[in-house]
Design a protein around this motif. Structure first.
Motif, PDB file in Angstrom:
ATOM      1  N   ASN A 116      98.763   8.557  15.582  1.00 13.66           N
ATOM      2  CA  ASN A 116      97.815   7.722  14.813  1.00 13.66           C
ATOM      3  C   ASN A 116      96.493   7.591  15.549  1.00 13.66           C
ATOM      4  OD1 ASN A 116      97.625   4.598  15.828  1.00 13.66           O
ATOM      5  ND2 ASN A 116      99.577   5.493  16.403  1.00 13.66           N
ATOM      6  N   LYS A 117      96.555   7.646  16.887  1.00 13.11           N
ATOM      7  CA  LYS A 117      95.311   7.565  17.677  1.00 13.11           C
ATOM      8  C   LYS A 117      94.530   8.870  17.536  1.00 13.11           C
ATOM      9  CE  LYS A 117      97.062   3.783  19.220  1.00 13.11           C
ATOM     10  NZ  LYS A 117      97.030   2.691  18.277  1.00 13.11           N
TER      11      LYS A 117
ATOM     12  N   LYS B 269      92.742   8.852  14.283  1.00 11.90           N
ATOM     13  CA  LYS B 269      91.641   7.890  14.145  1.00 11.90           C
ATOM     14  C   LYS B 269      90.560   8.065  15.209  1.00 11.90           C
ATOM     15  CE  LYS B 269      94.731   4.548  13.948  1.00 11.90           C
ATOM     16  NZ  LYS B 269      95.375   3.227  13.883  1.00 11.90           N
TER      17      LYS B 269
ATOM     18  N   ASN C  22      98.383   0.640  23.672  1.00 10.65           N
ATOM     19  CA  ASN C  22      98.482   2.108  23.513  1.00 10.65           C
ATOM     20  C   ASN C  22      97.103   2.678  23.231  1.00 10.65           C
ATOM     21  OD1 ASN C  22     101.263   2.005  23.581  1.00 10.65           O
ATOM     22  ND2 ASN C  22     101.500   1.973  21.358  1.00 10.65           N
TER      23      ASN C  22
ATOM     24  N   SER D  18      90.534   1.526  14.007  1.00  9.39           N
ATOM     25  CA  SER D  18      90.508   1.400  12.547  1.00  9.39           C
ATOM     26  C   SER D  18      89.133   0.942  12.045  1.00  9.39           C
ATOM     27  CB  SER D  18      91.612   0.442  12.088  1.00  9.39           C
ATOM     28  OG  SER D  18      92.861   1.066  12.289  1.00  9.39           O
TER      29      SER D  18
ATOM     30  N   SER E 269     104.582   2.438   9.401  1.00  7.77           N
ATOM     31  CA  SER E 269     104.457   1.127  10.009  1.00  7.77           C
ATOM     32  C   SER E 269     102.991   0.707   9.967  1.00  7.77           C
ATOM     33  CB  SER E 269     104.964   1.228  11.443  1.00  7.77           C
ATOM     34  OG  SER E 269     104.721   0.031  12.105  1.00  7.77           O
ATOM     35  N   VAL E 270     102.744  -0.604   9.900  1.00  6.61           N
ATOM     36  CA  VAL E 270     101.362  -1.086   9.785  1.00  6.61           C
ATOM     37  C   VAL E 270     101.036  -2.057  10.914  1.00  6.61           C
ATOM     38  CG1 VAL E 270      99.699  -2.256   8.278  1.00  6.61           C
ATOM     39  CG2 VAL E 270     101.518  -0.888   7.271  1.00  6.61           C
TER      40      VAL E 270
ATOM     41  N   THR F  25      97.072  -2.418  12.234  1.00  9.81           N
ATOM     42  CA  THR F  25      95.770  -2.855  11.708  1.00  9.81           C
ATOM     43  C   THR F  25      95.594  -2.464  10.243  1.00  9.81           C
ATOM     44  OG1 THR F  25      94.771  -0.762  12.377  1.00  9.81           O
ATOM     45  CG2 THR F  25      94.660  -2.583  13.960  1.00  9.81           C
ATOM     46  N   GLY F  26      96.392  -1.495   9.756  1.00  8.60           N
ATOM     47  CA  GLY F  26      96.271  -1.028   8.363  1.00  8.60           C
ATOM     48  C   GLY F  26      95.443   0.242   8.220  1.00  8.60           C
ATOM     49  N   GLY F  27      94.837   0.695   9.310  1.00 11.25           N
ATOM     50  CA  GLY F  27      93.962   1.872   9.212  1.00 11.25           C
ATOM     51  C   GLY F  27      94.694   3.136   8.799  1.00 11.25           C
ATOM     52  N   THR F  28      95.875   3.346   9.362  1.00  8.61           N
ATOM     53  CA  THR F  28      96.626   4.563   9.043  1.00  8.61           C
ATOM     54  C   THR F  28      97.030   4.548   7.571  1.00  8.61           C
ATOM     55  OG1 THR F  28      97.483   4.558  11.302  1.00  8.61           O
ATOM     56  CG2 THR F  28      98.610   5.980   9.720  1.00  8.61           C
TER      57      THR F  28
ATOM     58  N   ASP G 241     109.263   3.846  18.314  1.00 11.51           N
ATOM     59  CA  ASP G 241     108.544   2.776  19.007  1.00 11.51           C
ATOM     60  C   ASP G 241     109.068   1.425  18.511  1.00 11.51           C
ATOM     61  OD1 ASP G 241     105.184   2.439  20.056  1.00 11.51           O
ATOM     62  OD2 ASP G 241     106.478   0.760  19.523  1.00 11.51           O
TER      63      ASP G 241
ATOM     64  N   TYR H 205     106.786  -0.748  16.370  1.00 14.13           N
ATOM     65  CA  TYR H 205     106.288  -0.235  15.086  1.00 14.13           C
ATOM     66  C   TYR H 205     107.380   0.486  14.275  1.00 14.13           C
ATOM     67  CZ  TYR H 205     101.601  -1.221  16.906  1.00 14.13           C
ATOM     68  OH  TYR H 205     100.491  -1.837  17.400  1.00 14.13           O
ATOM     69  N   GLU H 206     107.604   1.770  14.594  1.00 19.76           N
ATOM     70  CA  GLU H 206     108.446   2.588  13.707  1.00 19.76           C
ATOM     71  C   GLU H 206     109.891   2.110  13.634  1.00 19.76           C
ATOM     72  OE1 GLU H 206     106.015   4.173  15.547  1.00 19.76           O
ATOM     73  OE2 GLU H 206     104.863   4.485  13.700  1.00 19.76           O
TER      74      GLU H 206
ATOM     75  N   ALA I 224     104.285   7.690  13.841  1.00 14.32           N
ATOM     76  CA  ALA I 224     102.848   7.752  14.102  1.00 14.32           C
ATOM     77  C   ALA I 224     102.500   7.849  15.584  1.00 14.32           C
ATOM     78  CB  ALA I 224     102.160   6.545  13.488  1.00 14.32           C
ATOM     79  N   GLY I 225     103.497   7.760  16.446  1.00 19.29           N
ATOM     80  CA  GLY I 225     103.169   7.841  17.872  1.00 19.29           C
ATOM     81  C   GLY I 225     104.381   7.511  18.711  1.00 19.29           C
TER      82      GLY I 225
HETATM   83  C1  LIG Z   1     103.236   3.897  17.298  1.00 15.35           C
HETATM   84  C2  LIG Z   1     102.355   3.232  16.285  1.00 15.35           C
HETATM   85  N1  LIG Z   1     102.734   3.231  14.982  1.00 15.35           N
HETATM   86  C3  LIG Z   1     101.978   2.641  14.033  1.00 15.35           C
HETATM   87  C4  LIG Z   1     100.786   2.011  14.352  1.00 15.35           C
HETATM   88  C5  LIG Z   1     100.014   1.314  13.252  1.00 15.35           C
HETATM   89  O1  LIG Z   1      98.788   1.894  12.984  1.00 15.35           O
HETATM   90  P1  LIG Z   1      97.623   1.075  12.283  1.00 15.35           P
HETATM   91  O2  LIG Z   1      97.034   0.172  13.354  1.00 15.35           O
HETATM   92  O3  LIG Z   1      96.663   2.121  11.848  1.00 15.35           O
HETATM   93  O4  LIG Z   1      98.177   0.272  11.162  1.00 15.35           O
HETATM   94  C6  LIG Z   1     100.345   1.991  15.682  1.00 15.35           C
HETATM   95  C7  LIG Z   1      99.082   1.327  16.028  1.00 15.35           C
HETATM   96  O5  LIG Z   1      98.789   1.048  17.143  1.00 15.35           O
HETATM   97  C8  LIG Z   1     101.151   2.624  16.673  1.00 15.35           C
HETATM   98  O6  LIG Z   1     100.785   2.645  17.976  1.00 15.35           O
END
Ligand SMILES: Cc1ncc(COP(=O)(O)O)c(C=O)c1O
Length: 293
Positions: free
Chosen positions: A43-44, A47, A72, A151, A177-178, A180-183, A261, A264-265, A292-293
């Motif tokens: 995701n990084k 973005k 992260n 984001s 997973s959310v 900040t919502g940017g992804t 993670d 998040y995930e 996403a990471g």
């Molecule tokens: C592993 C992982 N998944 C999901 C997200 C969520 O992404 P977003 O901040 O774009 O909603 C992040 C954000 O830091 C993340 O590090």
């Protein structure tokens, strides 16, 4: 290290073979954005790259961004800046950390060349104000300022190709997973007609859907109506976990060799598995899940 070792081709989709899915009659495809780059998580990568390009286009030689002590995002920005030969400044929440030894996350960011600045909590709350930003830029020199999580409109637009990659997957629902919502904001904009995105909030934050919509408006001048946020799976808030979640993630790793993670995930996959068999996960559906990471 280059920022695009094959990553420009996108990330792989892998079908998950799991007894729970088989019983529910659901196909689940993992979108492995965690494999996009070795030091800049998916995701990084999505973005930050457009932000680094924007920094260059504006003639900046530095990027300044923000994060907590275990962010992260700070580590990823340090890695990406190093690869792109741009100076990076990481503004860390909490000046009490200034005189303590760096934790492993900040030590890694510093080792990749990031200049760290520790901001007291009162200034942190005002970090987007002209006064605080002005002081930071005076101290560190001109820089492109990137918000936490990367984001901003450039970051959100950077996630559109992720949606386009998923458009070809045949999935009717894409889960992610959310934070900040940017992804979610960007990927939803890249999906095909008829596909839905379902975001799982990783934190307790009532305005998250409104903020995600605002990110879409800032990036595209409009919102899309093909996404929603499920907020019943944050397990108490940002960074919070439970023994059940840890056991679920451990079990998932031993079944599938994939580490989720915990912040998040793991929460999102926990929610998805609990919902199998009904609603968006009724028998016969194909679902994609973003790692996403
Ligand atoms: C592993 C992982 N998944 C999901 C997200 C969520 O992404 P977003 O901040 O774009 O909603 C992040 C954000 O830091 C993340 O590090």
């Amino acid at each position: 290290m280059s920022l695009s070792p094959g990553a420009a081709r996108g990330s792989p989709l892998q079908e998950l073979a799991d007894e729970r899915l088989r019983r529910a009659g659901v196909r689940l495809l993992l979108k492995r954005d965690d494999l996009l780059h070795p030091t800049v998580p998916g995701n990084k990568w999505r973005k930050l790259l457009p932000n680094l390009a924007e920094a260059r286009a504006c003639g900046h030689t530095a990027v300044l961004t923000f994060g907590g002590a275990y962010s992260n995002h700070l580590r990823a920005t340090a890695a990406a800046g190093r690869a792109a030969a741009l100076r990076t400044v990481g503004v860390v929440r909490g000046d009490e950390l200034r005189d303590r030894p760096l934790n492993p996350s900040l030590a890694q960011a510093a080792a990749w060349g990031m200049e760290l600045d520790f901001l007291d909590r009162a200034s942190w709350r005002e970090r987007q104000s002209e006064a605080v930003l002005g002081r930071l830029l005076e101290r560190h020199g001109p820089a492109l300022v990137v918000p936490e999580g990367g984001s901003n409109p450039a970051g959100v637009r950077g996630c559109v190709p992720l949606g386009r990659e998923l458009a070809a997957s045949g999935a009717s629902v894409v889960c992610c997973s959310v934070g900040t919502g940017g992804t979610l904001a960007g990927l939803a904009a890249g999906l095909a007609e008829g596909q839905q995105a379902l975001g799982y909030a990783s934190l307790k934050h009532a305005p998250l859907a409104a903020e995600t919509a605002a990110l879409q408006r800032d990036a595209f001048g409009r919102t899309t109506s093909n996404w929603r946020i499920e907020d019943g799976w944050h397990l108490g808030g940002y960074g919070r976990t439970t023994p059940e979640l840890t056991a679920f993630a451990d079990d998932f790793r031993s079944r599938h060799g994939v580490s989720l993670d915990l912040g998040y995930e793991a929460k999102a996959m926990f929610g998805l598995m609990a919902g199998l068999g009904s609603g968006p996960f009724a028998a016969g559906t194909t679902v994609a899940f973003l790692i996403a990471g």
